[in-house]
Write a protein that holds these residues in place. Sequence first.
Motif, mmCIF file in Angstrom:
data_model
loop_
_atom_site.group_PDB
_atom_site.id
_atom_site.type_symbol
_atom_site.label_atom_id
_atom_site.label_comp_id
_atom_site.label_asym_id
_atom_site.label_seq_id
_atom_site.Cartn_x
_atom_site.Cartn_y
_atom_site.Cartn_z
ATOM 1 N N ASP A 122 1.132 -1.215 0.093
ATOM 2 C CA ASP A 122 0.042 -0.196 0.193
ATOM 3 C C ASP A 122 0.906 1.380 0.180
ATOM 4 O OD1 ASP A 122 -2.108 -1.652 0.071
ATOM 5 O OD2 ASP A 122 -2.705 -1.429 2.049
ATOM 6 N N ALA A 123 2.005 1.190 0.764
ATOM 7 C CA ALA A 123 2.845 2.550 0.851
ATOM 8 C C ALA A 123 3.588 2.490 -0.298
ATOM 9 C CB ALA A 123 3.852 2.164 2.200
ATOM 10 N N CYS A 124 3.986 1.310 -0.975
ATOM 11 C CA CYS A 124 4.652 1.566 -2.551
ATOM 12 C C CYS A 124 3.840 2.231 -3.299
ATOM 13 C CB CYS A 124 5.167 0.177 -2.728
ATOM 14 S SG CYS A 124 5.902 0.134 -4.157
ATOM 15 N N SER A 126 1.096 4.182 -2.925
ATOM 16 C CA SER A 126 0.622 5.367 -2.705
ATOM 17 C C SER A 126 1.411 6.693 -3.222
ATOM 18 C CB SER A 126 0.143 5.454 -1.387
ATOM 19 O OG SER A 126 1.602 5.366 -0.400
ATOM 20 N N THR A 127 2.543 6.461 -3.298
ATOM 21 C CA THR A 127 3.366 7.410 -3.853
ATOM 22 C C THR A 127 4.565 6.996 -4.967
ATOM 23 O OG1 THR A 127 4.985 9.301 -3.188
ATOM 24 C CG2 THR A 127 5.106 7.068 -2.011
ATOM 25 N N SER A 128 5.074 8.180 -5.725
ATOM 26 C CA SER A 128 6.102 7.556 -6.807
ATOM 27 C C SER A 128 7.312 8.350 -6.346
ATOM 28 C CB SER A 128 5.662 7.812 -8.060
ATOM 29 O OG SER A 128 5.477 9.224 -8.084
ATOM 30 N N ASN A 129 7.295 9.175 -5.046
ATOM 31 C CA ASN A 129 8.500 9.613 -4.589
ATOM 32 C C ASN A 129 9.293 9.090 -3.420
ATOM 33 O OD1 ASN A 129 7.451 12.006 -5.987
ATOM 34 N ND2 ASN A 129 6.559 12.866 -4.288
ATOM 35 N N CYS A 132 11.034 2.873 -3.007
ATOM 36 C CA CYS A 132 10.147 1.983 -2.758
ATOM 37 C C CYS A 132 10.070 1.230 -1.335
ATOM 38 C CB CYS A 132 10.221 0.784 -3.772
ATOM 39 S SG CYS A 132 8.806 -0.306 -3.363
#
Length: 141
Positions: A122-124, A126-129, A132
Amino acid sequence: MVRSQAMKETTIAGLAREGGVGVETVRYYQRRGLLGTPQRTGGVGLAGGIRRYGEDDIRRLRFIRTAQTAGFTLDQISELLALDASEDRHRANVLARERIVALDAKIAELSAARASLLRLADACGSTSNGPCPIITAFDLE
């Protein structure tokens, strides 16, 4: 083990196929004493004859495989097979309950690992910044 003439008989390859294992697995179970080794029939001397396995052998092999799937060790399976002959239900029950406790512990462990991996996924996602979270969680540094 007594085999009647009406009983289906097969070779070691057929037994292995019926049990969903390889021939070497059957031989290993024989060396461990889990399966019997029938006498060779139809020939003379070491080069003659074929071992024939019956339906009891097929059932026993399937029992071994099913018990392994339930997580029993080969030593425990050997004990279960001996208990079947003695009809010792109490000891069989104890062995089963021990397996249930071990399975419950494994289920808890796998559930915790699943929950952790789900959080990381989920954390991976949720963002591309930045790095990973999945990769950083497994980084050994």
